[in-house]
Write an enzyme that holds these catalytic residues in place. Structure first.
Site, PDB file in Angstrom:
ATOM      1  CB  CYS A 176      -6.395  -3.568  -9.621  1.00  0.00           C
ATOM      2  SG  CYS A 176      -7.666  -4.470 -10.271  1.00  0.00           S
ATOM      3  CG  HIS A 220      -6.810  -5.550  -5.018  1.00  0.00           C
ATOM      4  ND1 HIS A 220      -6.247  -4.515  -4.704  1.00  0.00           N
ATOM      5  CD2 HIS A 220      -7.947  -5.785  -5.810  1.00  0.00           C
ATOM      6  CE1 HIS A 220      -7.198  -3.881  -6.519  1.00  0.00           C
ATOM      7  NE2 HIS A 220      -8.173  -5.078  -6.956  1.00  0.00           N
TER       8      HIS A 220
END
Length: 493
Positions: free
Chosen positions: A326, A432
């Site tokens: 991310c 994630h």
């Protein structure tokens, strides 16, 4: 419907795991049970099946209760963006950004919503196990409290107060907390719990008797300090140091690090050690370097630049292996543009330039559940996870996509995610939970093992391990607490 609220004398006393344990115990005893925390503050969040955002602690508690995580378990999530501001998530969606004072004035507006959410739980579950935040003795916040005694009063819930003896001063913290509560709040507290105890309980018992004489509330049990392979959402997470682990994974601990629960599955590998790095001297030569998520990517990139880690990371990238997740993925690119001042007013900033891609921050936040396949793999290598980000990354000429997303929030799609350089040693992804599944984690760790001359190993299924650890937690807490008394407090059995 029965309800019980777990509050604590401070942050990190173990409220979340006590709630998880009670959820699992009540489930084992045949009751439908649900966790609830009206307001959570954390940079570790999760995306539900319907694309909504909630705190990770309630996710673990949901699993303990045998439920799929839903945002009604955590209606308000605060995600700090700086020392003075937070992004407010209400019922899974971004409500806005605010200072502490602005949010303090907003809280009164959320009371009716919280009461309505809780009413739905009352209609659908036998027991609701509630969790407070920080301490109920924050007397400056009492008039607008919606997470501790204010929430307990709103739904008329009895309270158990947890103290952490491992830090020292547990008797003073329990007695001091009770001293600062008003009479109505004191009446709600039906028992105390001593958590994280090491040693002989017999030596502790005289102190428990004296404490009971002082605060006139019984101690319902002493829970021993136990190391469990369960995620910790608190910011000051510490990884257990293993006496020896041949695979060394370093993680850059940036000031705004978020979703470090992405590392929990890696911790479950017996021959893997994970350490945080905050300076160029600490980096050394790990087998793998992970740059994790960030709530303020630009500020954290500036931090890497200022502390000298940028040059160390670039030097390491010549023959080391790097994975960015991310915000860490965005950092690896050539440039980050912020035309709407989402994070700062800098406009744009150069990245580490280890991947040929650029990121542009948008006004709207992406929150999706995804399923993906690793590209250029003969064997089936599927990853399930979720995305939480403001930026959109665009590929340059000299880059290869890492994953192909084939499912987004339950809908069939077909687009690329992440990137990997031609050499194959630097990669990044927005996903994630990328290590939670066996396939990708096993692939990466086995490649590290082979490089060090070690044998390949099969990785365990993280979900199976988590279930065993939750059962272990429940067994420990059941043996430690007076469950008969707790059932009596909530009006059952």
């Amino acid at each position: 419907m029965a309800k019980i609220m777990i509050q604590g004398t401070a942050s990190s006393v173990g409220k979340s795991l006590i709630v998880a344990a009670l959820c699992r115990i009540f489930k084992q005893d045949g009751y439908s049970v649900c966790p609830f925390k009206s307001q959570n503050m954390s940079l570790n969040s999760y995306i539900t099946l319907d694309g909504k955002e909630m705190g990770r602690a309630q996710v673990l508690q949901a699993y303990a209760a045998g439920l799929e995580p839903e945002v009604y378990m955590n209606p308000i999530l605060l995600k700090p963006t700086s020392d003075k501001k937070s992004q407010i998530i209400v019922n899974g969606k971004v409500y806005g950004n605010s200072t502490a004072m602005e949010y303090h004035n907003l809280k009164i507006k959320f009371k009716d919503m919280l009461k309505e959410q809780f009413k739905k739980l009352e209609e659908n579950f036998d027991i609701v196990v509630m969790e407070g935040a920080g301490s109920p003795a924050e007397i400056n916040l009492r008039d607008r409290d919606i997470v501790n005694m204010g929430m307990a009063e709103l739904v008329d819930a009895p309270v158990l107060l947890v103290g952490d003896i491992d830090k020292g001063g547990v008797f003073a913290s329990l007695a001091g907390t009770m001293l600062l509560l008003n009479e109505g709040e004191k009446e709600r507290v039906k028992g105390t719990i001593i958590n994280k105890f090491r040693g002989d309980v017999e030596i502790l018992k005289p102190g428990l008797d004296m404490l009971e004489d002082i605060i006139h509330i019984p101690c319902l049990g002493v829970v021993p300090y136990t190391r469990l392979q369960l995620e910790d959402e608190d910011g000051a997470v510490e990884f257990n140091k293993k006496t020896y682990a041949p695979i060394d994974i370093a993680v850059i601990k940036m000031p705004h690090i978020s979703n470090f629960t992405d590392l929990d599955a890696l911790k479950s590998e017996e021959d893997v050690s994970i350490r945080f790095v905050t300076s160029k001297e600490e980096l050394k030569k790990p087998d793998l370097l992970i740059i994790p998520g960030s709530k303020n990517t630009i500020e954290d990139l500036l931090y890497l630049r200022q502390c000298g880690l940028e040059e160390s990371i670039k030097e390491y990238s010549n023959d080391g292996r790097i994975i960015g997740i991310c915000g860490g993925y965005q950092v690896l690119g050539s440039k980050i543009k912020d035309p709407h001042n989402v994070e700062t007013d800098l406009g744009e900033i150069d990245g580490l330039n280890l991947l040929d891609m650029k990121t542009i921050f948008e006004k709207e936040k992406v929150t999706t559940r995804v399923s993906a396949k690793l590209l250029n793999e003969e064997a089936e290598n599927t990853v399930y996870g979720y995305e939480i980000h403001m930026g959109i990354s665009k590929y340059g000429q000299n880059i290869n996509p890492l994953f192909k997303i084939y499912d987004k929030n339950g809908e069939k799609v077909g687009y690329f995610d992440g990137a990997i350089n031609d050499k194959g040693n630097v990669m990044g992804t927005y996903i994630h939970g990328v290590f939670d599944g066996v396939a990708f984690r096993e692939k990466i760790i086995n490649e590290l093992r082979v490089k060090k001359g070690l044998k390949k190993k099969k990785s365990q299924v993280y979900e199976h391990m988590r279930e065993k650890e939750l059962d272990k937690l429940a067994d420990i807490v059941r043996q430690s607490l007076d469950m008969k008394k707790i059932y009596s407090i909530i009006g059952m059995k």
